[in-house]
Write a protein that holds these residues in place. Structure first.
Motif, PDB file in Angstrom:
ATOM      1  N   ASN A  86       0.841  -1.178   0.000  1.00 53.30           N
ATOM      2  CA  ASN A  86       0.000   0.000   0.000  1.00 53.30           C
ATOM      3  C   ASN A  86       0.886   1.241   0.000  1.00 53.30           C
ATOM      4  OD1 ASN A  86      -1.670   2.131   0.630  1.00 53.30           O
ATOM      5  ND2 ASN A  86      -2.869   0.966   2.113  1.00 53.30           N
ATOM      6  N   GLN A  87       0.837   2.015  -1.060  1.00 54.48           N
ATOM      7  CA  GLN A  87       1.702   3.178  -1.168  1.00 54.48           C
ATOM      8  C   GLN A  87       1.273   4.335  -0.272  1.00 54.48           C
ATOM      9  OE1 GLN A  87       4.709   3.314  -2.804  1.00 54.48           O
ATOM     10  NE2 GLN A  87       4.300   1.128  -2.918  1.00 54.48           N
ATOM     11  N   SER A  88       0.132   4.227   0.389  1.00 59.52           N
ATOM     12  CA  SER A  88      -0.269   5.293   1.297  1.00 59.52           C
ATOM     13  C   SER A  88       0.467   5.182   2.634  1.00 59.52           C
ATOM     14  CB  SER A  88      -1.777   5.297   1.511  1.00 59.52           C
ATOM     15  OG  SER A  88      -2.171   4.163   2.251  1.00 59.52           O
ATOM     16  N   ILE A  89       1.174   4.080   2.872  1.00 53.67           N
ATOM     17  CA  ILE A  89       1.984   3.912   4.074  1.00 53.67           C
ATOM     18  C   ILE A  89       3.437   3.833   3.633  1.00 53.67           C
ATOM     19  CG2 ILE A  89       2.494   2.489   6.080  1.00 53.67           C
ATOM     20  CD1 ILE A  89      -0.409   1.488   5.955  1.00 53.67           C
ATOM     21  N   LEU A  90       4.238   4.770   4.108  1.00 54.48           N
ATOM     22  CA  LEU A  90       5.642   4.845   3.731  1.00 54.48           C
ATOM     23  C   LEU A  90       6.519   4.567   4.947  1.00 54.48           C
ATOM     24  CD1 LEU A  90       5.430   8.119   1.638  1.00 54.48           C
ATOM     25  CD2 LEU A  90       5.366   5.770   0.792  1.00 54.48           C
ATOM     26  N   PHE A  91       7.641   3.918   4.699  1.00 59.64           N
ATOM     27  CA  PHE A  91       8.599   3.608   5.751  1.00 59.64           C
ATOM     28  C   PHE A  91       9.951   4.202   5.385  1.00 59.64           C
ATOM     29  CE2 PHE A  91       5.427   0.269   6.034  1.00 59.64           C
ATOM     30  CZ  PHE A  91       5.183   0.208   7.398  1.00 59.64           C
ATOM     31  N   PRO A  92      10.316   5.339   5.987  1.00 56.08           N
ATOM     32  CA  PRO A  92      11.645   5.890   5.720  1.00 56.08           C
ATOM     33  C   PRO A  92      12.712   4.952   6.276  1.00 56.08           C
ATOM     34  CG  PRO A  92      10.393   7.324   7.213  1.00 56.08           C
ATOM     35  CD  PRO A  92       9.537   6.144   6.897  1.00 56.08           C
ATOM     36  N   ASP A  93      13.899   5.050   5.745  1.00 50.12           N
ATOM     37  CA  ASP A  93      15.008   4.189   6.170  1.00 50.12           C
ATOM     38  C   ASP A  93      15.634   4.758   7.444  1.00 50.12           C
ATOM     39  OD1 ASP A  93      16.843   2.155   6.195  1.00 50.12           O
ATOM     40  OD2 ASP A  93      18.139   3.040   4.673  1.00 50.12           O
ATOM     41  N   ILE A  94      14.832   4.771   8.501  1.00 49.81           N
ATOM     42  CA  ILE A  94      15.254   5.305   9.797  1.00 49.81           C
ATOM     43  C   ILE A  94      14.846   4.297  10.862  1.00 49.81           C
ATOM     44  CG2 ILE A  94      14.944   7.177  11.472  1.00 49.81           C
ATOM     45  CD1 ILE A  94      14.040   8.933   9.092  1.00 49.81           C
ATOM     46  N   GLN A  95      15.770   4.012  11.772  1.00 48.97           N
ATOM     47  CA  GLN A  95      15.464   3.155  12.904  1.00 48.97           C
ATOM     48  C   GLN A  95      16.434   3.499  14.020  1.00 48.97           C
ATOM     49  OE1 GLN A  95      16.254   1.510   9.842  1.00 48.97           O
ATOM     50  NE2 GLN A  95      18.426   1.657  10.270  1.00 48.97           N
ATOM     51  N   SER A  96      16.001   3.252  15.243  1.00 46.95           N
ATOM     52  CA  SER A  96      16.865   3.522  16.394  1.00 46.95           C
ATOM     53  C   SER A  96      16.544   2.526  17.495  1.00 46.95           C
ATOM     54  CB  SER A  96      16.672   4.957  16.890  1.00 46.95           C
ATOM     55  OG  SER A  96      15.332   5.151  17.312  1.00 46.95           O
ATOM     56  N   TRP A  97      17.471   2.436  18.432  1.00 49.04           N
ATOM     57  CA  TRP A  97      17.292   1.561  19.584  1.00 49.04           C
ATOM     58  C   TRP A  97      16.730   2.388  20.730  1.00 49.04           C
ATOM     59  CZ3 TRP A  97      16.666  -3.118  21.168  1.00 49.04           C
ATOM     60  CH2 TRP A  97      16.861  -3.450  22.502  1.00 49.04           C
ATOM     61  N   ASP A  98      15.692   1.897  21.380  1.00 52.88           N
ATOM     62  CA  ASP A  98      15.119   2.559  22.549  1.00 52.88           C
ATOM     63  C   ASP A  98      15.439   1.693  23.760  1.00 52.88           C
ATOM     64  OD1 ASP A  98      13.208   3.205  24.685  1.00 52.88           O
ATOM     65  OD2 ASP A  98      12.299   4.533  23.178  1.00 52.88           O
ATOM     66  N   GLU A  99      16.350   2.175  24.582  1.00 48.42           N
ATOM     67  CA  GLU A  99      16.819   1.404  25.736  1.00 48.42           C
ATOM     68  C   GLU A  99      15.686   1.146  26.728  1.00 48.42           C
ATOM     69  OE1 GLU A  99      19.461  -0.858  27.737  1.00 48.42           O
ATOM     70  OE2 GLU A  99      19.947   0.186  25.883  1.00 48.42           O
ATOM     71  N   ALA A 100      14.853   2.144  26.963  1.00 48.55           N
ATOM     72  CA  ALA A 100      13.763   1.992  27.931  1.00 48.55           C
ATOM     73  C   ALA A 100      12.758   0.931  27.485  1.00 48.55           C
ATOM     74  CB  ALA A 100      13.060   3.326  28.146  1.00 48.55           C
ATOM     75  N   LEU A 101      12.466   0.901  26.192  1.00 43.60           N
ATOM     76  CA  LEU A 101      11.512  -0.074  25.658  1.00 43.60           C
ATOM     77  C   LEU A 101      12.160  -1.420  25.353  1.00 43.60           C
ATOM     78  CD1 LEU A 101       9.522   2.140  23.107  1.00 43.60           C
ATOM     79  CD2 LEU A 101       8.759   1.369  25.364  1.00 43.60           C
ATOM     80  N   GLN A 102      13.505  -1.439  25.273  1.00 44.69           N
ATOM     81  CA  GLN A 102      14.232  -2.639  24.828  1.00 44.69           C
ATOM     82  C   GLN A 102      13.682  -3.084  23.473  1.00 44.69           C
ATOM     83  OE1 GLN A 102      16.929  -4.645  26.572  1.00 44.69           O
ATOM     84  NE2 GLN A 102      17.108  -2.454  26.961  1.00 44.69           N
ATOM     85  N   ALA A 103      13.659  -2.108  22.543  1.00 43.58           N
ATOM     86  CA  ALA A 103      13.050  -2.347  21.238  1.00 43.58           C
ATOM     87  C   ALA A 103      13.681  -1.451  20.182  1.00 43.58           C
ATOM     88  CB  ALA A 103      11.557  -2.065  21.307  1.00 43.58           C
ATOM     89  N   VAL A 104      13.574  -1.902  18.934  1.00 45.39           N
ATOM     90  CA  VAL A 104      13.919  -1.057  17.798  1.00 45.39           C
ATOM     91  C   VAL A 104      12.667  -0.264  17.451  1.00 45.39           C
ATOM     92  CG1 VAL A 104      14.589  -1.019  15.360  1.00 45.39           C
ATOM     93  CG2 VAL A 104      15.693  -2.624  16.930  1.00 45.39           C
ATOM     94  N   VAL A 105      12.840   1.020  17.253  1.00 42.63           N
ATOM     95  CA  VAL A 105      11.745   1.919  16.927  1.00 42.63           C
ATOM     96  C   VAL A 105      11.970   2.438  15.514  1.00 42.63           C
ATOM     97  CG1 VAL A 105      10.612   4.076  17.577  1.00 42.63           C
ATOM     98  CG2 VAL A 105      11.532   2.575  19.351  1.00 42.63           C
ATOM     99  N   PHE A 106      10.918   2.419  14.705  1.00 46.87           N
ATOM    100  CA  PHE A 106      11.028   2.938  13.345  1.00 46.87           C
ATOM    101  C   PHE A 106       9.721   3.626  12.970  1.00 46.87           C
ATOM    102  CE2 PHE A 106       9.359  -1.306  12.998  1.00 46.87           C
ATOM    103  CZ  PHE A 106       8.524  -1.336  11.884  1.00 46.87           C
ATOM    104  N   PRO A 107       9.811   4.664  12.128  1.00 44.83           N
ATOM    105  CA  PRO A 107       8.605   5.417  11.785  1.00 44.83           C
ATOM    106  C   PRO A 107       7.901   4.872  10.551  1.00 44.83           C
ATOM    107  CG  PRO A 107      10.508   6.552  10.928  1.00 44.83           C
ATOM    108  CD  PRO A 107      11.015   5.331  11.657  1.00 44.83           C
TER     109      PRO A 107
END
Length: 88
Positions: free
Chosen positions: A2-23
């Motif tokens: 679905n082209q209405s949902i885009l995923f930029p090539d950005i990700q980071s580690w969130d230490e508090a969540l113990q998770a990778v976060v991406f927009p």
């Protein structure tokens, strides 16, 4: 995809969540997607122990994780914080 949902090539580690976060972006709205360390370990079939391993594993699984996030966004499966948690 679905082209209405885009995923930029950005990700980071969130230490508090113990998770990778991406927009994700849908119709101009920014949506925070979260993949917990435990899910990365489960999907990769190996133990992911630290932030660098998590980011590397995310990069390996990115396409599948984005597909899962897209389906969850379309289903409006937001958690109590307005995030999309990519877990099965």
């Amino acid at each position: 995809m679905n082209q209405s949902i885009l995923f930029p090539d950005i990700q980071s580690w969130d230490e508090a969540l113990q998770a990778v976060v991406f927009p994700a972006q849908q119709s101009g709205a920014l949506i925070q997607c979260v993949v917990p360390l435990t899910e990365l370990s489960r999907l990769s079939g190996r133990v992911v122990e630290d932030s660098q391993q998590a980011l590397d594993t995310f990069a390996e699984l990115r396409f599948d994780l984005e597909e899962s996030a897209e389906a969850l966004i379309e289903d409006e499966a937001f958690n109590q914080y307005g995030q999309i948690e990519v877990v099965s």
